[in-house]
Write a protein that holds these residues in place. Structure first.
Motif, PDB file in Angstrom:
ATOM      1  N   GLU A  52       0.849  -1.190   0.000  1.00 49.35           N
ATOM      2  CA  GLU A  52       0.000   0.000   0.000  1.00 49.35           C
ATOM      3  C   GLU A  52       0.883   1.238   0.000  1.00 49.35           C
ATOM      4  O   GLU A  52       1.949   1.262   0.618  1.00 49.35           O
ATOM      5  N   ALA A  53       0.416   2.283  -0.681  1.00 47.62           N
ATOM      6  CA  ALA A  53       1.121   3.561  -0.665  1.00 47.62           C
ATOM      7  C   ALA A  53       0.819   4.259   0.661  1.00 47.62           C
ATOM      8  O   ALA A  53      -0.295   4.716   0.892  1.00 47.62           O
ATOM      9  N   ARG A  72       5.414  -2.588  -6.763  1.00 46.13           N
ATOM     10  CA  ARG A  72       4.205  -1.856  -7.122  1.00 46.13           C
ATOM     11  C   ARG A  72       3.560  -1.316  -5.854  1.00 46.13           C
ATOM     12  O   ARG A  72       3.445  -2.027  -4.850  1.00 46.13           O
ATOM     13  N   LEU A  73       3.143  -0.048  -5.907  1.00 44.08           N
ATOM     14  CA  LEU A  73       2.432   0.584  -4.791  1.00 44.08           C
ATOM     15  C   LEU A  73       0.988   0.827  -5.199  1.00 44.08           C
ATOM     16  O   LEU A  73       0.725   1.325  -6.300  1.00 44.08           O
ATOM     17  N   VAL A 108       0.683   3.578  -7.834  1.00 41.32           N
ATOM     18  CA  VAL A 108       1.230   4.868  -7.430  1.00 41.32           C
ATOM     19  C   VAL A 108       2.702   4.918  -7.838  1.00 41.32           C
ATOM     20  O   VAL A 108       3.451   3.970  -7.566  1.00 41.32           O
ATOM     21  N   PRO A 109       3.147   5.986  -8.507  1.00 40.02           N
ATOM     22  CA  PRO A 109       4.564   6.085  -8.893  1.00 40.02           C
ATOM     23  C   PRO A 109       5.474   6.091  -7.667  1.00 40.02           C
ATOM     24  O   PRO A 109       5.158   6.696  -6.641  1.00 40.02           O
ATOM     25  N   ILE A 110       6.598   5.408  -7.772  1.00 40.87           N
ATOM     26  CA  ILE A 110       7.570   5.364  -6.683  1.00 40.87           C
ATOM     27  C   ILE A 110       8.444   6.604  -6.761  1.00 40.87           C
ATOM     28  O   ILE A 110       9.035   6.904  -7.804  1.00 40.87           O
ATOM     29  N   ARG A 236       5.913   9.793 -17.180  1.00 44.70           N
ATOM     30  CA  ARG A 236       5.733   8.719 -18.153  1.00 44.70           C
ATOM     31  C   ARG A 236       4.887   7.571 -17.618  1.00 44.70           C
ATOM     32  O   ARG A 236       4.479   6.699 -18.389  1.00 44.70           O
ATOM     33  N   GLN A 237       4.645   7.560 -16.307  1.00 41.36           N
ATOM     34  CA  GLN A 237       3.770   6.531 -15.752  1.00 41.36           C
ATOM     35  C   GLN A 237       2.311   6.763 -16.136  1.00 41.36           C
ATOM     36  O   GLN A 237       1.481   5.862 -15.980  1.00 41.36           O
ATOM     37  N   PHE A 238       2.009   7.961 -16.650  1.00 37.27           N
ATOM     38  CA  PHE A 238       0.665   8.254 -17.142  1.00 37.27           C
ATOM     39  C   PHE A 238       0.660   8.114 -18.666  1.00 37.27           C
ATOM     40  O   PHE A 238       1.536   8.639 -19.346  1.00 37.27           O
TER      41      PHE A 238
END
Length: 339
Positions: A52-53, A72-73, A108-110, A236-238
């Motif tokens: 979880e984030a 992965r968050l 969620v991006p790290i 870039r995660q979007f």
């Protein structure tokens, strides 16, 4: 131990892990103390680690990535539907592991250490501004009890009222005048603290070329630009600008059924601080483009006349979010149509 995916319920001292193999069979379900967590993951073959984030999640994500794991968050609200039974660490870790198996799950991006450090400046500044606002309201309330009122609002007006009260013979009791003097000193200290944090943000803006490019957009200054870069990185995660706008809560809620589309107010999901900065910046830009004739200004002015100022403000904030995505993800420079 060979695992396909492992869910980790984070804590301060005792962590719960839940791992499954390639057949989705549970092969690991245990508690691990903080001192032994990295040793446990060091012994595993590279696999997907899902968390979880929350507080500390970005730190642990970087640590697990350094060991070769895919991390992965997931936002907590997306994990909750997968919780089975009562609330405990074992069920939470299982739910996190299950949520990480969904092919359409949003992650969620790290954040890097530099991003977290930059965001920390913004958090401290935001808290300092809230504390100053509370102090200003207290000063206005106390002076109002003695009939000393300032029609104008804001920090500057209150600062002037307080200085005028202490300089003139306002009829305040001696004890009250002494108390107001102490509050004046406290307000000055808070002003100095906020000014120092503003200088740190200005320094960040000068040193980051990405921030310089974002500041070319109407409605974005050093504070909003540095906050966006610190929060989204290279973006870039979007997959698109609309995804970034949705992540910021700037897209409308939908109440659609039976082929009939109904759009409501904005969702207000995501980071409240970032969304607030974009909307305040858009409101400022809206006031400045009233007499401009470039296509962007014409569009927003027509929307303002057709709907209302608030809707136009949110629409401009949404457009700015999409432009931010394009500049960060593609490395481009902003081309102002008015130039």
């Amino acid at each position: 131990m060979k695992l396909k995916r492992i869910g980790v319920d984070l804590a301060k001292q005792v962590f719960q892990v839940h791992g499954v193999d390639s057949h989705e069979q549970v092969v690991c379900r245990k508690q691990i103390k903080r001192s032994g967590l990295l040793d446990f993951f060091r012994q595993l073959e590279p696999c997907r680690v899902v968390m979880e984030a929350c507080g500390g999640s970005h730190y642990w994500a970087r640590q697990f990535q350094a060991l070769g794991h895919e991390v992965r968050l997931i936002a907590p609200q997306f994990v909750k539907p997968y919780v089975k039974g009562g609330k405990n660490d074992a069920n939470d870790a299982e739910a996190i592991c299950e949520a990480g198996s969904r092919p359409t799950m949003r992650y969620v991006p790290i954040k890097s250490e530099e991003q977290q450090a930059a965001l920390s400046v913004h958090r401290i500044r935001s808290r300092a501004i809230r504390a100053r606002t509370a102090l200003v309201n207290e000063i206005r309330g106390l002076l109002g009890e003695f009939g000393l009122i300032e029609a104008r609002k804001g920090v500057a007006a209150t600062r002037a009222l307080l200085a005028r009260t202490l300089e003139e013979s306002s009829g305040l009791p001696a004890a009250m005048r002494e108390l107001m003097g102490e509050l004046q000193d406290e307000l000055q200290e808070k002003d100095k603290r906020i000014a120092m944090l503003d200088r740190l943000i200005q320094q960040q803006a000068r040193q980051d070329e990405r921030v310089q490019r974002l500041m070319q957009i109407e409605g974005l200054g050093p504070i909003s630009a540095t906050a966006m870069v610190a929060a989204v990185g290279d973006a870039r995660q979007f997959k698109s600008g609309r995804q970034l706008a949705a992540w910021l809560g700037l897209v409308p809620n939908q109440y659609s059924s039976g082929g009939k589309e109904r759009l409501g107010s904005i969702s207000k999901r995501g980071d409240t601080y970032l969304r607030t900065l974009l909307i305040h910046g858009a409101r400022s830009a809206l006031n400045a483009i009233a007499k401009k004739t470039d296509p962007r200004s014409v569009w927003i002015n027509e929307l303002k006349c057709r709907r209302n100022t608030n809707i136009a403000t949110v629409a401009l904030a949404n457009k700015n979010a999409r432009i931010i995505w394009a500049l960060l993800s593609k490395g481009e420079r902003y081309k102002n149509a008015a130039c």
